[in-house]
Design a protein around this motif. Structure first.
Motif, short mmCIF file in Angstrom:
data_model
loop_
_atom_site.label_atom_id
_atom_site.label_comp_id
_atom_site.label_asym_id
_atom_site.label_seq_id
_atom_site.Cartn_x
_atom_site.Cartn_y
_atom_site.Cartn_z
N THR A 1 0.67 -1.36 0.04
CA THR A 1 0.08 -0.03 -0.20
C THR A 1 0.96 1.38 0.06
O THR A 1 0.34 2.42 0.14
CB THR A 1 -0.89 0.21 1.10
OG1 THR A 1 -0.24 -0.13 2.52
CG2 THR A 1 -1.90 -1.08 1.17
N GLY A 2 2.07 1.16 -0.05
CA GLY A 2 2.93 2.36 -0.51
C GLY A 2 3.59 3.10 0.71
O GLY A 2 4.16 4.29 0.29
N LEU A 3 3.40 2.75 1.88
CA LEU A 3 3.61 3.50 2.96
C LEU A 3 5.37 3.96 2.97
O LEU A 3 5.73 4.99 3.01
CB LEU A 3 3.26 3.04 4.37
CG LEU A 3 3.56 4.05 5.68
CD1 LEU A 3 2.68 5.24 5.17
CD2 LEU A 3 2.85 3.45 6.64
N ALA A 4 6.03 2.77 2.63
CA ALA A 4 7.68 3.05 2.51
C ALA A 4 7.95 4.00 1.22
O ALA A 4 8.63 4.76 1.42
CB ALA A 4 8.21 1.51 2.36
N SER A 5 7.04 3.84 0.31
CA SER A 5 7.33 4.76 -1.08
C SER A 5 6.98 6.13 -0.35
O SER A 5 7.89 6.97 -0.91
CB SER A 5 6.52 4.16 -1.97
OG SER A 5 6.74 2.84 -2.42
N LEU A 6 6.10 6.40 0.30
CA LEU A 6 5.84 7.69 0.79
C LEU A 6 6.94 8.24 1.70
O LEU A 6 7.28 9.44 1.58
CB LEU A 6 4.40 7.72 1.43
CG LEU A 6 3.12 7.39 0.60
CD1 LEU A 6 1.99 7.34 1.30
CD2 LEU A 6 2.97 8.26 -0.68
N VAL A 7 7.51 7.40 2.53
CA VAL A 7 8.42 8.03 3.30
C VAL A 7 9.70 8.45 2.63
O VAL A 7 10.26 9.15 2.96
CB VAL A 7 8.64 6.96 4.35
CG1 VAL A 7 10.06 7.06 5.14
CG2 VAL A 7 7.63 6.51 5.60
N ALA A 8 9.92 7.45 1.64
CA ALA A 8 11.18 7.69 0.71
C ALA A 8 10.85 9.08 -0.12
O ALA A 8 11.77 9.87 -0.27
CB ALA A 8 11.42 6.70 -0.22
N ALA A 9 9.66 9.18 -0.57
CA ALA A 9 9.45 10.25 -1.47
C ALA A 9 9.34 11.76 -0.85
O ALA A 9 9.86 12.71 -1.22
CB ALA A 9 8.13 10.09 -2.13
#
Length: 350
Positions: free
Chosen positions: A189-197
């Motif tokens: 669901t992308g939480l790691a992607s959001l942290v990185a972004a």
């Protein structure tokens, strides 16, 4: 969630040959070094790279403690009682072999209880003792808003124990002094992607589930990060990485969070023990000239963390750096016990 605490237990070893450090390789030599891994069309076979093994730190225990966003309130008798934002939730937990610490009234005050099939990937349903709840609800992690969701697979859209890796990744991105390229495989669901972004990285997010990709893009909007560079790709992760090897695409950080078993959008079959070695080898091949991390987590498998630790060190022979492996745990609020949730192994440059 607050930044988790790293608790180090065990030993740390230097590599056998200092001259094998990744930093000593550059240009064509470094590219040739990465290419010791064959094209991954042979998904059941890998060739062992030459060179000294990276240094190692084992076992490393990474803890997440209770905070305002999430808390493991209690656990025991094969279940866990958690607080996700406004909701108190009961879910199955096979690792909780001990007795509950809180009285029954505390557990009975739950807003949602998962029932039915309690296998990790089994279908089930939710019961709402107080009042029917909507499918989604607002959640937050370290200032990032996202949507929780009651799914038929007992998950709610976030794995809180991963906060340990997210905090480490964010620190590496912010201190890099350059634009960092992150590849999030099996990104859910992308939480790691959001942290990185949020930290300033360019992110490529890959997941085989179109529903998960849709949910992740909703989370990007909810988080107010719609303008950040995230590529959302619905594809079989193994095939995507194979293609990136052929294209000579490179990434500075790779997050690898595979299931024990899964299927791609075209019916591709993923078996962890069969396909993981080639996947790790291909991830090595697309790490850039100044890599920052390769992080592997493994859930619901009957194995020791030493198995994936040895795989990672062997796959990254000649790469220098260090492989740190152990378990991700959540510290319980009621009695202070540690609940182990997954195994992990991560390569870092030092």
């Amino acid at each position: 969630m607050k930044q988790p605490r790293e608790r180090r237990h065990g030993r740390s070893r230097a590599p056998a040959k200092a001259g094998a450090e990744r930093a000593s390789s550059s240009g064509k030599a470094a590219k040739a070094e990465r290419r010791q891994v064959p094209a991954a069309a042979e998904r059941d076979r890998t060739v062992r790279p030459s060179g000294a093994l990276p240094a190692e730190t084992v076992p490393l225990i990474l803890e997440v403690n209770p905070n305002a966003d999430y808390a493991l309130l209690d656990s025991g008798d094969g279940e866990k009682l958690e607080q996700y934002g406004p909701y108190r939730i009961v879910r199955p937990e096979g690792q909780a072999l001990w007795a509950r610490a809180l009285p029954a009234a505390e557990w009975a005050a739950a807003d949602a209880i998962f029932t039915g099939d309690t296998d990790e990937e089994g279908m089930g349903r939710w019961r709402f003792p107080k009042a029917p709840l909507g499918e989604t609800w607002p959640m937050r992690h370290d200032g990032i808003d996202y949507l929780g969701r009651f799914t038929s697979f007992r998950h709610v859209g976030v794995f809180p124990e991963q906060a340990s890796h997210w905090a480490d990744m964010e620190a590496r991105i912010r201190s890099a002094g350059r634009t960092v390229r992150v590849l999030n495989l099996f990104g859910y669901t992308g939480l790691a992607s959001l942290v990185a972004a949020r930290a300033g990285a360019e992110v490529t997010h890959v997941d085989a589930s179109r529903k998960a990709i849709t949910w992740a893009r909703e989370n990007q909007e909810v988080a107010g990060l719609a303008d950040r560079p995230i590529r959302w790709i619905c594809e079989d992760a193994a095939k995507f990485v194979e293609r990136e090897v052929r294209r000579d695409r490179q990434y500075d950080i790779i997050l690898l969070d595979p299931p024990a078993y899964g299927r791609g959008p075209k019916g591709e079959v993923w078996q962890l023990f069969e396909h993981l070695p080639a996947m790790v080898g291909n991830c090595r091949a697309i790490l850039g000239e100044r890599p920052l991390a390769l992080v592997l987590t493994a859930y619901s498998i009957r194995s020791s963390f030493f198995a994936i630790h040895t795989l990672m060190r062997d796959a990254l022979a000649g790469f220098g750096g260090r492989v740190e492996s152990g378990e991700l745990v959540i510290r319980e609020k009621a009695a202070g016990r540690a609940l182990s949730t997954s195994l992990f192994s991560r390569w870092v440059p030092k």
